[in-house]
Design an enzyme around this catalytic site. Structure first.
Site, PDB file in Angstrom:
ATOM      1  N   ASP A  68       3.712  -1.681  -9.236  1.00 37.91           N
ATOM      2  CA  ASP A  68       2.912  -1.264  -8.083  1.00 37.91           C
ATOM      3  C   ASP A  68       3.212   0.207  -7.825  1.00 37.91           C
ATOM      4  O   ASP A  68       4.360   0.587  -7.586  1.00 37.91           O
ATOM      5  CB  ASP A  68       3.277  -2.134  -6.873  1.00 37.91           C
ATOM      6  CG  ASP A  68       2.321  -1.931  -5.708  1.00 37.91           C
ATOM      7  OD1 ASP A  68       1.179  -1.495  -5.935  1.00 37.91           O
ATOM      8  OD2 ASP A  68       2.728  -2.214  -4.565  1.00 37.91           O
ATOM      9  N   GLU A  93       7.664   4.833  -5.884  1.00 41.49           N
ATOM     10  CA  GLU A  93       7.367   5.484  -4.602  1.00 41.49           C
ATOM     11  C   GLU A  93       8.022   6.858  -4.561  1.00 41.49           C
ATOM     12  O   GLU A  93       9.172   7.015  -4.939  1.00 41.49           O
ATOM     13  CB  GLU A  93       7.885   4.585  -3.455  1.00 41.49           C
ATOM     14  CG  GLU A  93       7.870   5.189  -2.072  1.00 41.49           C
ATOM     15  CD  GLU A  93       6.479   5.712  -1.652  1.00 41.49           C
ATOM     16  OE1 GLU A  93       5.491   4.975  -1.755  1.00 41.49           O
ATOM     17  OE2 GLU A  93       6.397   6.879  -1.234  1.00 41.49           O
ATOM     18  N   ASN A 120       7.771  10.523  -8.857  1.00 45.10           N
ATOM     19  CA  ASN A 120       6.372  10.907  -8.805  1.00 45.10           C
ATOM     20  C   ASN A 120       5.699  10.159  -9.954  1.00 45.10           C
ATOM     21  O   ASN A 120       5.922  10.479 -11.128  1.00 45.10           O
ATOM     22  CB  ASN A 120       6.258  12.425  -8.995  1.00 45.10           C
ATOM     23  CG  ASN A 120       4.821  12.885  -9.050  1.00 45.10           C
ATOM     24  OD1 ASN A 120       3.897  12.088  -9.047  1.00 45.10           O
ATOM     25  ND2 ASN A 120       4.642  14.201  -9.108  1.00 45.10           N
ATOM     26  N   ASP A 146      -3.490   6.978  -1.806  1.00 42.06           N
ATOM     27  CA  ASP A 146      -3.866   8.374  -1.691  1.00 42.06           C
ATOM     28  C   ASP A 146      -4.033   8.815  -0.259  1.00 42.06           C
ATOM     29  O   ASP A 146      -5.068   8.596   0.347  1.00 42.06           O
ATOM     30  CB  ASP A 146      -5.150   8.645  -2.475  1.00 42.06           C
ATOM     31  CG  ASP A 146      -4.835   8.932  -3.916  1.00 42.06           C
ATOM     32  OD1 ASP A 146      -3.954   9.764  -4.144  1.00 42.06           O
ATOM     33  OD2 ASP A 146      -5.437   8.317  -4.789  1.00 42.06           O
ATOM     34  N   LYS A 150      -8.624  14.599   1.907  1.00 39.76           N
ATOM     35  CA  LYS A 150      -9.360  15.854   2.130  1.00 39.76           C
ATOM     36  C   LYS A 150      -9.627  16.524   0.777  1.00 39.76           C
ATOM     37  O   LYS A 150      -8.767  16.478  -0.100  1.00 39.76           O
ATOM     38  CB  LYS A 150      -8.538  16.813   2.984  1.00 39.76           C
ATOM     39  CG  LYS A 150      -8.467  16.394   4.433  1.00 39.76           C
ATOM     40  CD  LYS A 150      -7.708  17.414   5.234  1.00 39.76           C
ATOM     41  CE  LYS A 150      -7.468  16.895   6.623  1.00 39.76           C
ATOM     42  NZ  LYS A 150      -6.290  17.496   7.245  1.00 39.76           N
ATOM     43  N   ASP A 190      -9.235   2.229   1.325  1.00 38.72           N
ATOM     44  CA  ASP A 190     -10.155   2.113   2.464  1.00 38.72           C
ATOM     45  C   ASP A 190     -10.948   3.404   2.629  1.00 38.72           C
ATOM     46  O   ASP A 190     -11.776   3.503   3.530  1.00 38.72           O
ATOM     47  CB  ASP A 190      -9.381   1.802   3.746  1.00 38.72           C
ATOM     48  CG  ASP A 190      -8.301   2.827   4.045  1.00 38.72           C
ATOM     49  OD1 ASP A 190      -7.671   3.317   3.087  1.00 38.72           O
ATOM     50  OD2 ASP A 190      -8.089   3.153   5.231  1.00 38.72           O
TER      51      ASP A 190
HETATM   52  C1  LIG Z   1      -0.805   4.849   2.296  1.00 39.87           C
HETATM   53  S1  LIG Z   1       0.676   4.402   1.474  1.00 39.87           S
HETATM   54  C2  LIG Z   1       0.184   2.803   0.857  1.00 39.87           C
HETATM   55  C3  LIG Z   1       1.359   1.926   0.571  1.00 39.87           C
HETATM   56  C4  LIG Z   1       1.044   0.547  -0.009  1.00 39.87           C
HETATM   57  N1  LIG Z   1       0.536   0.646  -1.384  1.00 39.87           N
HETATM   58  C5  LIG Z   1       0.102  -0.208   0.871  1.00 39.87           C
HETATM   59  O1  LIG Z   1      -1.048  -0.434   0.426  1.00 39.87           O
HETATM   60  O2  LIG Z   1       0.488  -0.594   1.979  1.00 39.87           O
HETATM   61  C6  LIG Z   1       0.641   5.408  -0.014  1.00 39.87           C
HETATM   62  C7  LIG Z   1       2.005   5.560  -0.651  1.00 39.87           C
HETATM   63  O3  LIG Z   1       1.885   6.162  -1.950  1.00 39.87           O
HETATM   64  C8  LIG Z   1       2.952   7.083  -2.099  1.00 39.87           C
HETATM   65  N2  LIG Z   1       2.614   8.089  -3.128  1.00 39.87           N
HETATM   66  C9  LIG Z   1       1.670   9.063  -3.033  1.00 39.87           C
HETATM   67  N3  LIG Z   1       1.650   9.824  -4.144  1.00 39.87           N
HETATM   68  C10 LIG Z   1       2.608   9.322  -4.975  1.00 39.87           C
HETATM   69  C11 LIG Z   1       3.062   9.672  -6.283  1.00 39.87           C
HETATM   70  N4  LIG Z   1       2.535  10.702  -6.966  1.00 39.87           N
HETATM   71  N5  LIG Z   1       4.045   8.930  -6.841  1.00 39.87           N
HETATM   72  C12 LIG Z   1       4.590   7.876  -6.171  1.00 39.87           C
HETATM   73  N6  LIG Z   1       4.198   7.501  -4.929  1.00 39.87           N
HETATM   74  C13 LIG Z   1       3.214   8.201  -4.334  1.00 39.87           C
HETATM   75  C14 LIG Z   1       3.106   7.668  -0.699  1.00 39.87           C
HETATM   76  O4  LIG Z   1       4.363   8.272  -0.487  1.00 39.87           O
HETATM   77  C15 LIG Z   1       2.884   6.441   0.186  1.00 39.87           C
HETATM   78  O5  LIG Z   1       4.080   5.782   0.504  1.00 39.87           O
END
Ligand SMILES: C[S@@+](CC[C@H](N)C(=O)[O-])C[C@H]1O[C@@H](n2cnc3c(N)ncnc32)[C@H](O)[C@@H]1O
Length: 265
Positions: A68, A93, A120, A146, A150, A190
């Protein structure tokens, strides 16, 4: 006199927390930045993990693997891992304090099939998956990950053609022994613009087949899946649902060589 140092947990041995984190622990709760810029120098290099980390992270490394991407607090993955001991679950994450907290929770629940890595995903996915046993990788989920909806932040978005190619290569490699149809990618968001963009990257790749009505999965007029095929909603999904918002979903398998795609249009 210095206080005695606590022994490192298994997760800390695999991925030690940085001396200065992005968050702090207050009253047992991790305070974290809302967003971390994946283009920052700190996240520009692939993760370097100790040899054998995979067999330390999972009690039975031979189990099928679900990844995930962008798990945040990882509660969705924790629920899945608790309900399905026949698979391993790996959460990626970029917000490091969340990862350490999620690994502590997994360890105290005695969950040998659940692990989280701070990275990342755009630069580390290939390195991370290279350590999984051949054939293990089954499913990759990218859900609401994401925050960068924007236009000017679009280049920070996680789902881009190079990531889609990495996912494809990893699943294809895992399916070398057969059963491509068992390798799946699930995406949802969403934010309609983000969902359309993600779907266009997977549709346009050529190696994936989008599943829909002809596979027994109901779709709306625009071809989005009506139901979540995983059956467990993520935290963000629950929040969107509670606000009465819409969610746009798509499920893919690897295209079997020579088969026509059966898109859900
Ligand atoms: C809006 S949250 C959604 C979390 C979960 N998937 C949910 O649906 O509840 C998006 C997560 O993706 C992480 N994220 C964004 N870009 C990332 C990257 N390049 N590598 C790893 N995690 C990333 C963010 O830090 C954030 O915790």
């Amino acid at each position: 006199m210095k206080p005695a140092q606590r022994p490192l947990t298994l997760a800390q041995q695999i991925q030690p927390p940085p001396a200065t984190g992005q968050g702090s622990v207050e009253n047992g709760t991790v305070r974290v930045r809302q967003h971390v810029n994946p283009l920052a120098r700190r996240w520009s290099q692939p993760l370097q993990l100790p040899h054998e980390w995979y067999s330390q992270a999972f009690q039975d490394p031979s189990l099928p693997l679900v990844v995930d991407v962008g798990v945040a607090k990882g509660r969705f993955l924790a629920k899945l891992a608790a309900s399905d001991a026949s698979r391993n679950f790996l959460g990626l994450e970029i917000r490091e304090p969340l990862v350490h907290q999620a690994n502590r929770a997994a360890a105290s629940a005695g969950r040998g099939n659940l692990f989280y890595l701070a990275c990342n995903a755009n630069v580390s996915l290939a390195a991370v998956l290279a350590d999984a046993p051949i054939g293990a990788l089954r499913e990759v989920y990218v859900q609401f990950c994401d925050p960068w909806f924007k236009k000017r932040h679009a280049k920070r978005r996680i789902v881009n053609p190079p990531l889609v190619e990495e996912i494809f290569k990893a699943l294809k490699h895992a399916a070398a022994g057969g059963e491509s149809y068992k390798r799946k990618v699930f995406i949802q968001s969403d934010v309609i613009e983000v969902a359309i963009e993600m779907r266009s990257f997977f549709d346009g790749h050529g190696g994936f087949q989008r599943l829909g009505d002809s596979n027994g999965l109901e779709c709306d007029m625009e071809g989005w899946l009506v139901e979540n095929p995983i059956g467990v909603p993520t935290e963000r999904e629950i929040a969107v649902f509670n606000k009465g918002g819409s969610v746009y979903r798509a499920l893919y398998t690897l295209k079997e060589h020579g088969k026509e795609s059966a898109h859900c249009e």
